[in-house]
Design a protein around this motif. Structure first.
Motif, mmCIF file in Angstrom:
data_model
loop_
_atom_site.group_PDB
_atom_site.id
_atom_site.type_symbol
_atom_site.label_atom_id
_atom_site.label_comp_id
_atom_site.label_asym_id
_atom_site.label_seq_id
_atom_site.Cartn_x
_atom_site.Cartn_y
_atom_site.Cartn_z
ATOM 1 N N THR A 89 0.844 -1.191 0.000
ATOM 2 C CA THR A 89 0.000 0.000 0.000
ATOM 3 C C THR A 89 0.882 1.244 0.000
ATOM 4 O OG1 THR A 89 -0.114 0.289 2.404
ATOM 5 C CG2 THR A 89 -1.682 -1.257 1.407
ATOM 6 N N GLY A 90 0.263 2.376 -0.032
ATOM 7 C CA GLY A 90 1.012 3.635 -0.036
ATOM 8 C C GLY A 90 1.251 4.207 1.345
ATOM 9 N N SER A 91 0.911 3.440 2.405
ATOM 10 C CA SER A 91 1.106 3.959 3.759
ATOM 11 C C SER A 91 1.542 2.849 4.709
ATOM 12 C CB SER A 91 -0.201 4.583 4.267
ATOM 13 O OG SER A 91 -1.230 3.608 4.303
ATOM 14 N N GLU A 92 2.065 3.256 5.849
ATOM 15 C CA GLU A 92 2.490 2.301 6.876
ATOM 16 C C GLU A 92 1.292 1.481 7.367
ATOM 17 O OE1 GLU A 92 5.384 3.377 10.212
ATOM 18 O OE2 GLU A 92 3.447 3.370 11.268
ATOM 19 N N LYS A 93 1.501 0.201 7.629
ATOM 20 C CA LYS A 93 0.444 -0.685 8.124
ATOM 21 C C LYS A 93 0.936 -1.473 9.329
ATOM 22 C CE LYS A 93 -2.710 0.076 5.001
ATOM 23 N NZ LYS A 93 -3.993 0.653 5.298
ATOM 24 N N LYS A 94 0.000 -1.820 10.204
ATOM 25 C CA LYS A 94 0.298 -2.705 11.328
ATOM 26 C C LYS A 94 -0.442 -4.008 11.103
ATOM 27 C CE LYS A 94 0.976 0.868 14.757
ATOM 28 N NZ LYS A 94 1.980 0.692 15.751
ATOM 29 N N VAL A 95 0.203 -5.116 11.476
ATOM 30 C CA VAL A 95 -0.417 -6.436 11.387
ATOM 31 C C VAL A 95 -0.355 -7.062 12.770
ATOM 32 C CG1 VAL A 95 -0.329 -8.722 10.323
ATOM 33 C CG2 VAL A 95 0.310 -6.703 8.986
ATOM 34 N N LYS A 96 -1.520 -7.464 13.275
ATOM 35 C CA LYS A 96 -1.580 -8.181 14.552
ATOM 36 C C LYS A 96 -1.693 -9.671 14.240
ATOM 37 C CE LYS A 96 -3.498 -4.650 17.531
ATOM 38 N NZ LYS A 96 -3.125 -4.731 18.915
ATOM 39 N N ILE A 97 -0.962 -10.480 15.017
ATOM 40 C CA ILE A 97 -0.961 -11.928 14.821
ATOM 41 C C ILE A 97 -1.522 -12.571 16.090
ATOM 42 C CG2 ILE A 97 0.458 -13.958 14.342
ATOM 43 C CD1 ILE A 97 2.481 -11.931 13.092
ATOM 44 N N TYR A 98 -2.508 -13.463 15.895
ATOM 45 C CA TYR A 98 -3.188 -14.120 17.007
ATOM 46 C C TYR A 98 -3.091 -15.642 16.870
ATOM 47 C CZ TYR A 98 -5.539 -9.598 17.547
ATOM 48 O OH TYR A 98 -5.821 -8.268 17.706
ATOM 49 N N ALA A 149 6.512 -0.561 6.925
ATOM 50 C CA ALA A 149 6.526 0.659 6.123
ATOM 51 C C ALA A 149 5.968 0.348 4.740
ATOM 52 C CB ALA A 149 7.959 1.183 6.011
ATOM 53 N N SER A 150 5.526 1.371 4.042
ATOM 54 C CA SER A 150 5.030 1.205 2.677
ATOM 55 C C SER A 150 6.108 0.540 1.817
ATOM 56 C CB SER A 150 4.671 2.570 2.098
ATOM 57 O OG SER A 150 4.257 2.424 0.766
ATOM 58 N N GLY A 151 5.737 -0.526 1.116
ATOM 59 C CA GLY A 151 6.678 -1.224 0.243
ATOM 60 C C GLY A 151 7.563 -2.242 0.952
#
Length: 126
Positions: A40-49, A98-100
């Motif tokens: 995507t074009g922006s920072e993302k967070k991923v939570k893992i469960y 981060a993006s990319g």
């Protein structure tokens, strides 16, 4: 843990043994290699469960290679215990990408004694 080395108690109901073959058991470490990518074009967070996937509860230990720490997983009920409700789960890690960016990590699981083997691993992008 195979049908051939299992036993059946005399007089027990048909559904109580002998055991089916089961390669998963206490003390075995299961490794899952995970690649997380952010296109995507922006920072993302991923939570893992981690959650229970079978008809019984899941419990054990988990290590996320991103921090190298092993965490205890308390007894987590299966969604079958309370139909129609949300399934219980334990957060393993939150990863910021981060993006990319793309990272590859290993999730290592070990089942506690008397707990069911199947575990659910869920990812939530925020």
């Amino acid at each position: 843990m195979t049908a051939s080395n299992s036993y059946k108690i005399s007089g027990a109901p048909v559904f109580q043994g002998p055991a089916d073959s089961d390669k998963g058991h206490y003390g075995v470490k299961y490794n899952l290699t995970v690649t997380l990518s952010n296109d995507t074009g922006s920072e993302k967070k991923v939570k893992i469960y981690i959650g229970a996937r079978g008809t019984e509860y899941y419990a054990g230990a988990v290590k996320w290679s991103g921090d190298g720490v092993t965490y205890k997983i308390p007894a987590v009920k299966s969604y079958l215990d309370t139909p129609g409700s949300n399934q219980e789960g334990v957060e393993v890690a939150t990863v910021t990408l981060a993006s990319g960016a793309s990272i590859t990590r290993i999730i290592t699981l070990s089942t506690a004694g008397a707990a069911s083997t199947p575990a659910l691993i869920a990812f939530q992008t925020l």
